[in-house]
Design an enzyme around this catalytic site. Sequence first.
Site, PDB file in Angstrom:
ATOM      1  N   ASP A   1      40.127  55.221  46.359  1.00 16.41           N
ATOM      2  CA  ASP A   1      39.893  54.021  45.521  1.00 16.41           C
ATOM      3  C   ASP A   1      39.058  54.053  44.118  1.00 16.41           C
ATOM      4  OD1 ASP A   1      42.012  52.783  46.529  1.00 16.41           O
ATOM      5  OD2 ASP A   1      40.875  50.995  47.493  1.00 16.41           O
TER       6      ASP A   1
ATOM      7  N   ASP B   1      45.067  42.697  52.488  1.00 14.33           N
ATOM      8  CA  ASP B   1      45.064  43.796  53.507  1.00 14.33           C
ATOM      9  C   ASP B   1      43.996  43.466  54.773  1.00 14.33           C
ATOM     10  OD1 ASP B   1      46.559  45.058  51.656  1.00 14.33           O
ATOM     11  OD2 ASP B   1      44.920  46.293  51.017  1.00 14.33           O
TER      12      ASP B   1
ATOM     13  N   ARG C   1      32.475  40.839  48.425  1.00 14.22           N
ATOM     14  CA  ARG C   1      31.834  42.141  48.344  1.00 14.22           C
ATOM     15  C   ARG C   1      32.878  42.864  47.288  1.00 14.22           C
ATOM     16  NH1 ARG C   1      31.231  43.113  54.751  1.00 14.22           N
ATOM     17  NH2 ARG C   1      29.704  41.441  55.318  1.00 14.22           N
TER      18      ARG C   1
HETATM   19  O1  RIB Z   1      45.286  46.375  48.216  1.00 11.50           O
HETATM   20  C1  RIB Z   1      44.618  46.970  47.823  1.00 11.50           C
HETATM   21  C2  RIB Z   1      44.942  48.524  47.791  1.00 11.50           C
HETATM   22  O2  RIB Z   1      46.024  48.757  46.836  1.00 11.50           O
HETATM   23  C3  RIB Z   1      43.793  49.384  47.344  1.00 11.50           C
HETATM   24  O3  RIB Z   1      42.756  49.865  48.321  1.00 11.50           O
HETATM   25  C4  RIB Z   1      44.563  50.455  46.578  1.00 11.50           C
HETATM   26  O4  RIB Z   1      44.392  51.872  47.148  1.00 11.50           O
HETATM   27  C5  RIB Z   1      46.034  49.942  46.635  1.00 11.50           C
HETATM   28  O5  RIB Z   1      46.663  50.723  47.530  1.00 11.50           O
END
Ligand code: RIB
Length: 288
Positions: free
Chosen positions: A12, A237, A270
């Site tokens: 990222d 996530d 964060r």
């Molecule tokens: O949901 C966030 C994620 O979406 C990030 O970490 C990025 O890599 C994309 O996959």
Amino acid sequence: MTIWNLGSINADLFYDLPRLPRPGETIACDRLTKGLGGKGANMSVAAARAGARVCHIGAVGPDGAWAMERLLEYGVDTRHIARVGAATGHALILLDADGENSIVIFAGANRALSDEMIGAPLSEADAGDLLVMQNETSHQAYAAELGSKLGLRVAYAAAPFDAAAVTQLLPFVDLLFMNEVEAAQLKEATGKWPEELGVADVIVTLGARGCRWYGPEGVEEFGAPKVTAVDTTGAGDTFTGYVLAGLDRGMEMADAIGQATRAAALMVTRHGTADVIPDLKEVRAFRA
Ligand code: RIB
């Protein structure tokens, strides 16, 4: 039990901006940072930090040893991450001063998975284990069907949204995660509301307003702690990983959602993704 996660692994790249650029505009960023991400990796780390045993199924390229090392350090079983010829996936994340983002992903190795790379690890799974996937790898439909046949509880986070991919997976899914926009897109594609999809449990996340759970007993709403968000990337996530870890540890759905909601609220305070997902101790101590 084990959570099997067929999931993306990305580098990222965060570009901190005063605001998101308009089409055709060039804008200078205040800061560039790199971290571990990908919806899959984020979910694996979240579930591991929430106390679950997590086996990640995925792929990195020749440039991806650091990502595997980091997943391992974060408590994720990396034995089933393949090394392929394609470059490791990455994401360009444009982040504005209010914590909102725009993301471009390059799939790379994430889409170089084969049936064999998925079938071999799943042959080690036990009935009752959880299998989760998102939309950033290849072969989700194969994995979902196989997982269902093996007696796994199949969870699917329908992001990035693709109506064809979701409808293909629905017959095998026991637990579906979507945000409001994805739920509306799915309604448009299928004509069905979440409770009409034939999926046992559907969770629709509502951002700062919490989430809605469509379960066997009906619909239940959950609020979220009020926080000042600096970066919303990866919060969904984190929520998904925490819900799964809670269920894996035998929690009732409502309790797993409650804990996951606190984890996601803490996460948005964060900067970053997998590297900054809170652990269970932090989530339990968190007071908004
Ligand atoms: O949901 C966030 C994620 O979406 C990030 O970490 C990025 O890599 C994309 O996959």
